[in-house]
Design an enzyme around this catalytic site. Sequence first.
Site, PDB file in Angstrom:
ATOM      1  N   HIS A   1       9.877   5.259   0.072  1.00  0.00           N
ATOM      2  CA  HIS A   1       9.024   5.145   1.249  1.00  0.00           C
ATOM      3  C   HIS A   1       9.559   4.091   2.213  1.00  0.00           C
ATOM      4  CE1 HIS A   1       4.532   5.319   2.680  1.00  0.00           C
ATOM      5  NE2 HIS A   1       5.387   5.804   3.566  1.00  0.00           N
TER       6      HIS A   1
ATOM      7  N   TYR B   1      -1.051   4.161   1.508  1.00  0.00           N
ATOM      8  CA  TYR B   1      -2.162   4.734   2.246  1.00  0.00           C
ATOM      9  C   TYR B   1      -3.498   4.219   1.700  1.00  0.00           C
ATOM     10  CZ  TYR B   1       1.517   8.079   3.583  1.00  0.00           C
ATOM     11  OH  TYR B   1       2.679   8.676   4.025  1.00  0.00           O
TER      12      TYR B   1
END
Length: 336
Positions: free
Chosen positions: A140, A56
Site C-alpha cells: 500500500h 481505511y
Amino acid sequence: MHQRKIQNTSVRLTELGFGASVIGNLYRVTPADDATAAVDAAWEAGLRYFDTAPHYGLGLSERRLGAALRGRPREEYVISSKVGRLLVPNEKPRGVDTEGFVVRDDLRRQWDFSRDGVLRSIEDTLERTGLDRLDIVYLHDPDDHWRQAAEEAMPTLAELRGQGVIGAIGAGMNQSAMLARFLRETAADVVMLAGRYTLLDQSALDDLLPAARELGKSVVAVGVFNSGLLSRDRPTEGMKYDYRDAAPALVARARALAEVCAAHGTTLPAAAIAFPRTHPSIINVTLGMRTPEQVGRNVELHEQRVPDGLWDDLRTQGLIRSDVPTGHGGRDERCL
C-alpha cells in the site's frame, strides 16, 4: 456479472469491484447498518470483488467488510487487503484520526514493509475480518519505501503465494511509474492504479500499461472519477480533482468530455467507468460504495452502454490521447 482473470493466477475478478474505504468512515460517518446494506446490495447485484485495507478507518473498514461477508460462500468472492501500514497503539491520541477518516485515533499507522511487518499485518487483517485467507494482497503506497518494499515485502508475499496462502500479489499506488517497476522487477501479478488512467489523465500509457501488456500482467483501476470531477453528468465549479478543488481549465475539459458523451447517448460518469477497461490489461474497475443507493447507481453506470465511437471522437477532438487503444470494453478470451 462478467469476470476476468488476473493473468498467470487462478484469481478471477468481477469487472466491477466494491471499494470499502468509504465504509471505514472516509470523510464522514457511515452508519454500520448502511455499510452492511451496501455490501448486501453489492452481493445481490453480482459483485464478487471486495477491496479493503488497514489504513481505511484504522481497521474499521476491514472489520465491517468481514462482518458483512460472514456467512457468504467463501469460494464465491475475492477479497483484497494491503500491507505497509501497521496499526499500533497511539501514545498521543487527539480524539479523531487526522488522515481523512472519522474514527477515534486510539491506533496510529506505522510504515513497515519488512518481512515481519508484512506477516504481522496480514495476521492482524485476518483477525479483524474474521477470514481464514486473503485472495490478493497489495503493498500500500510504497512510494518512499521502494527498497524495503521490493526486497523484503514482495518476496515475503511471493513466498505466501507459493504456499497457497495468497492467490495473487501486487502493489497499489497513485502513480504509475513505480507500479511499472514492480511489474518489471518483482514477482507482482497485479497492480492497483489510482487515478492515472482516466478520461482526464492517461499518463499510465507512458510506463505501466505497456509493461503490463508486454509482461502479460493485470491492472485494477481505481480513482476513475479523479476524486469527483468525472462523477456527474454536468461537472461544476468547486468539484474535486485528485483531492483538491479542480482548476477552471480541468472543469472546462470535463464539461467538454460530458458534451461528447451526451452526443453519443451516454453520460460522463458511465464513460469514466468504461474507459479504463478499454485497455486490454485493465481487468477491473473498483469504486467506493457507501450505501445501497450508491451501489445501485454504480452498477447502473457500469452496465450503461458506452459506444466505441465515443473514444474515436474524443481522440479526434484531442480530449484523450491519440495513443489510447481502440475501445472493446475490455472483454476478451479471459472473460467467463
